[in-house]
Scaffold this active site. Structure first.
Site, PDB file in Angstrom:
ATOM      1  N   LYS A  36     -16.990  61.425-114.638  1.00 14.69           N
ATOM      2  CA  LYS A  36     -15.880  62.504-114.863  1.00 14.69           C
ATOM      3  C   LYS A  36     -16.064  63.550-113.620  1.00 14.69           C
ATOM      4  O   LYS A  36     -15.382  64.169-113.228  1.00 14.69           O
ATOM      5  CB  LYS A  36     -16.404  62.994-116.086  1.00 14.69           C
ATOM      6  CG  LYS A  36     -15.484  64.068-116.486  1.00 14.69           C
ATOM      7  CD  LYS A  36     -15.428  64.247-117.979  1.00 14.69           C
ATOM      8  CE  LYS A  36     -16.452  64.759-118.815  1.00 14.69           C
ATOM      9  NZ  LYS A  36     -16.639  66.355-118.882  1.00 14.69           N
ATOM     10  N   SER A  37     -17.412  64.027-113.516  1.00 16.56           N
ATOM     11  CA  SER A  37     -17.569  65.106-112.212  1.00 16.56           C
ATOM     12  C   SER A  37     -16.599  64.537-111.146  1.00 16.56           C
ATOM     13  O   SER A  37     -16.393  65.449-110.540  1.00 16.56           O
ATOM     14  CB  SER A  37     -18.960  65.108-112.214  1.00 16.56           C
ATOM     15  OG  SER A  37     -19.439  65.913-113.069  1.00 16.56           O
ATOM     16  N   ARG A  41     -13.205  66.388-109.190  1.00 13.69           N
ATOM     17  CA  ARG A  41     -13.484  66.636-107.817  1.00 13.69           C
ATOM     18  C   ARG A  41     -12.495  66.055-106.529  1.00 13.69           C
ATOM     19  O   ARG A  41     -11.649  66.449-106.006  1.00 13.69           O
ATOM     20  CB  ARG A  41     -14.825  66.497-107.162  1.00 13.69           C
ATOM     21  CG  ARG A  41     -15.720  67.421-107.513  1.00 13.69           C
ATOM     22  CD  ARG A  41     -17.132  67.379-107.520  1.00 13.69           C
ATOM     23  NE  ARG A  41     -18.050  68.558-108.197  1.00 13.69           N
ATOM     24  CZ  ARG A  41     -18.344  68.725-109.241  1.00 13.69           C
ATOM     25  NH1 ARG A  41     -17.953  67.929-110.581  1.00 13.69           N
ATOM     26  NH2 ARG A  41     -19.276  69.789-109.738  1.00 13.69           N
ATOM     27  N   ARG A 137     -16.397  79.304-124.470  1.00 16.97           N
ATOM     28  CA  ARG A 137     -17.456  79.156-123.694  1.00 16.97           C
ATOM     29  C   ARG A 137     -17.473  80.334-122.585  1.00 16.97           C
ATOM     30  O   ARG A 137     -16.410  80.988-122.339  1.00 16.97           O
ATOM     31  CB  ARG A 137     -17.374  77.897-122.758  1.00 16.97           C
ATOM     32  CG  ARG A 137     -17.277  76.581-123.981  1.00 16.97           C
ATOM     33  CD  ARG A 137     -17.255  75.275-123.389  1.00 16.97           C
ATOM     34  NE  ARG A 137     -18.404  75.128-122.513  1.00 16.97           N
ATOM     35  CZ  ARG A 137     -18.376  73.891-121.599  1.00 16.97           C
ATOM     36  NH1 ARG A 137     -17.392  73.109-121.589  1.00 16.97           N
ATOM     37  NH2 ARG A 137     -19.399  73.949-120.688  1.00 16.97           N
ATOM     38  N   GLN A 184     -21.243  73.724-111.718  1.00 14.53           N
ATOM     39  CA  GLN A 184     -19.692  74.287-111.700  1.00 14.53           C
ATOM     40  C   GLN A 184     -19.855  75.540-111.067  1.00 14.53           C
ATOM     41  O   GLN A 184     -18.819  75.808-110.428  1.00 14.53           O
ATOM     42  CB  GLN A 184     -19.265  74.451-113.273  1.00 14.53           C
ATOM     43  CG  GLN A 184     -19.357  73.078-114.179  1.00 14.53           C
ATOM     44  CD  GLN A 184     -19.059  73.264-115.603  1.00 14.53           C
ATOM     45  OE1 GLN A 184     -19.040  74.477-116.010  1.00 14.53           O
ATOM     46  NE2 GLN A 184     -18.842  72.094-116.308  1.00 14.53           N
ATOM     47  N   ASP A 336     -26.425  66.859-119.451  1.00 10.54           N
ATOM     48  CA  ASP A 336     -25.587  66.222-120.193  1.00 10.54           C
ATOM     49  C   ASP A 336     -26.099  65.151-121.284  1.00 10.54           C
ATOM     50  O   ASP A 336     -25.519  64.814-122.121  1.00 10.54           O
ATOM     51  CB  ASP A 336     -24.226  65.574-119.599  1.00 10.54           C
ATOM     52  CG  ASP A 336     -23.500  66.903-118.880  1.00 10.54           C
ATOM     53  OD1 ASP A 336     -23.452  67.991-119.497  1.00 10.54           O
ATOM     54  OD2 ASP A 336     -22.884  66.555-117.928  1.00 10.54           O
ATOM     55  N   LYS A 363     -22.529  74.632-124.249  1.00  8.68           N
ATOM     56  CA  LYS A 363     -21.797  73.222-123.807  1.00  8.68           C
ATOM     57  C   LYS A 363     -20.562  73.469-124.671  1.00  8.68           C
ATOM     58  O   LYS A 363     -20.183  74.166-125.408  1.00  8.68           O
ATOM     59  CB  LYS A 363     -22.604  72.133-123.709  1.00  8.68           C
ATOM     60  CG  LYS A 363     -23.597  71.974-122.639  1.00  8.68           C
ATOM     61  CD  LYS A 363     -23.036  72.164-121.204  1.00  8.68           C
ATOM     62  CE  LYS A 363     -24.175  72.291-120.210  1.00  8.68           C
ATOM     63  NZ  LYS A 363     -23.756  72.116-118.946  1.00  8.68           N
ATOM     64  N   ARG A 411     -19.977  64.538-126.637  1.00  6.57           N
ATOM     65  CA  ARG A 411     -21.395  63.858-126.447  1.00  6.57           C
ATOM     66  C   ARG A 411     -22.088  64.013-127.945  1.00  6.57           C
ATOM     67  O   ARG A 411     -22.625  62.975-128.085  1.00  6.57           O
ATOM     68  CB  ARG A 411     -21.950  64.412-125.585  1.00  6.57           C
ATOM     69  CG  ARG A 411     -21.529  64.276-123.873  1.00  6.57           C
ATOM     70  CD  ARG A 411     -22.226  64.596-122.882  1.00  6.57           C
ATOM     71  NE  ARG A 411     -21.496  64.847-121.623  1.00  6.57           N
ATOM     72  CZ  ARG A 411     -21.109  63.830-120.824  1.00  6.57           C
ATOM     73  NH1 ARG A 411     -20.951  62.535-121.002  1.00  6.57           N
ATOM     74  NH2 ARG A 411     -20.371  64.341-119.800  1.00  6.57           N
TER      75      ARG A 411
END
Ligand code: S3P
Length: 455
Positions: A36-37, A41, A137, A184, A336, A363, A411
């Site tokens: 995902k990260s 990007r 958040r 992040q 995570d 999170k 998650r």
């Protein structure tokens, strides 16, 4: 035909509550979706760069689609070809156009924070909003450095979404020491720095995932990392460099693989293989921890692809896990993975102590509270503090038999379904829809390995 196909059409299983039942050993090979990260990007950098970026293995999950939507709204062309590859055409750094609609980032904190960095270096305004989880958040952690660079923000108290920001093509380069270990925040500053006057430096004393650094280099950007006197990393990027489109091969996500790995480990007799999983050392803290707990995890055929190490993982559940003290220095490399580690610890023999977990409170949900509450309801003995969790395992899975609130957190949802594959009584989650943000074929993949998931 799999157990799931026999049972029902899987697509609507993601829209409601879902139950995991005792499954027995898991077996087989599963292709875990893309990281995902790295997927976020790849799309962002492809949209910033000149020319074509071709992406294989992109995660086709909701969070990543929200990034694609935002980059399209700022002028990038992004599409999937018949060959299964995603292509992204950008106009070159500094050439994004102002979005004419509010950017709804759904559940995705990574999209929001990194995009704020990108917008900060462009003379455009953008309004961001998100779902009920994202609007809670904290965004102040990116707003503070981006304001120092010249961007302006108008948001709710504490810098929460919805908010409007304005960037500048005269951004000031800054040197910024991260107050929290956050990839992040690091990435947002670096991305603003791409278009700033001078060299921007981010100092981090706890190394966080370095996908931005690695991938920016693949796009032709010079990123340097030096040690400071106190052994922190100083990551520097000079503004005004060219970014050129390139090919990006996204490996399987180690954070998603973690669910299948722990499901196998808590069901004795399991043997599974997960090909091409990313094993960047800044992401693999969970794997080190599981091995210390006695897990058999073999990393086969290690190689480096597109600047990132990958391996085929073989997992064998041949002996029960043992509780350990997880070193606090390891937290950023498994940030995570604490929900799924808590599941493993609940089935292990002895006590597992986890400390330094303050970031889990901000999170997609308050993960510390959600895990402690849900595990207790499943019969796990535990204690929780402001930033720590201690779990006393008995060497056997807990009894289960609870309905778990997932609070829009993928998650949490997947962790409790994994637990339910091993408990005597079923474990249900109230809402499976968040799973689609990061692991859109979780139910099918787990069912193919032998997990019993259904209504
Ligand atoms: C991410 C960084 C981490 C992680 C998130 C993805 C990224 O967040 O929890 O899921 O892609 O940079 P923080 O930087 O807030 O720790």
């Amino acid at each position: 035909m799999t157990k799931l196909e026999l049972a029902q059409d899987s697509s609507d299983l993601y829209t409601k509550s879902l139950t995991a039942r005792k499954s027995g050993p898991l077996n087989g090979t599963a292709r875990i979706p893309g990281d995902k990260s790295m997927s976020h990007r790849a799309l962002m950098f492809g949209a910033l760069a000149e020319g074509e970026t071709m992406i294989s293995g992109l995660l086709e999950g909701e969070d990543v689609f929200n990034t694609a939507g935002a980059m399209r709204a700022m002028g990038a062309k992004i599409s999937k070809g018949d060959d299964g590859l995603w292509r992204c055409f950008g106009q070159g750094l500094g050439n994004l156009t102002e979005p004419d609609q509010i950017l709804d980032m759904g559940n995705s904190g990574t999209s929001t924070r990194l995009l704020m960095g990108i917008v900060a270096g462009h003379p455009i305004s953008a309004c961001f909003t998100g779902d009920k989880s994202l609007v809670k958040r904290p965004m102040g952690r990116v707003i503070t450095p981006l304001e120092q660079m010249g961007a302006t923000f108008l948001g709710r108290a504490g810098g929460k979404l919805p908010l409007t920001m304005r960037g500048t093509n005269q951004a000031k380069a800054i040197t910024y020491k991260l107050p929290v270990a956050s990839a992040q925040v690091k990435s947002a500053i670096m991305l603003a720095g791409l278009n700033a006057n001078g060299t921007t430096t981010v100092i981090e004393d706890h190394p966080t995932r370095d996908h931005s650094e690695n991938m920016l280099r693949a796009f032709g950007v010079n990123v340097t990392v030096e040690k400071t006197d106190d052994s922190s990393d100083a990551i520097s990027i000079a503004g005004g460099q060219r970014m050129i489109g390139c090919a990006v091969d996204v490996p399987a996500d180690p954070s998603s693989a973690a669910f299948a790995v722990v499901a196998a480990l808590i069901n004795q007799g399991s043997q599974i293989t997960l090909p091409r999983v990313g094993i960047n050392p800044r992401r693999t803290g969970l794997y080190d921890t599981l091995v210390e707990m006695g897990a058999s995890i073999i990393f086969e055929n290690r190689k480096t692809e597109a600047g990132e190490p990958i391996a085929n993982l073989m997992i064998m559940a041949d002996s029960p896990l043992k509780g350990i003290d997880v070193p606090e220095s390891r937290v950023p490399s498994m940030i995570d993975e604490f929900p799924i580690l808590a599941v493993a610890a609940s089935c292990a023999e002895g006590t597992t102590r986890m400390t330094g977990l303050a970031e889990l409170r901000v999170k997609e949900s308050d993960r510390l509270l959600m895990m402690a509450t849900g595990l207790k309801a499943c019969g796990v003995e535990l204690e929780m503090g402001e930033d720590w969790l201690t779990i006393h395992g008995t060497g056997k899975p807990p009894k289960g038999g609870a309905l778990i609130e997932t609070a829009l957190d993928h998650r949490i949802a997947m962790s409790f379904l994994v637990l339910g594959t091993a408990t005597q009584e079923p474990v249900s989650i109230d809402d499976a829809s968040p799973i689609k943000t990061s692991f859109p074929n979780f139910i099918e993949l787990m069912t193919d390995l032998g997990a019993t998931l259904g209504e």
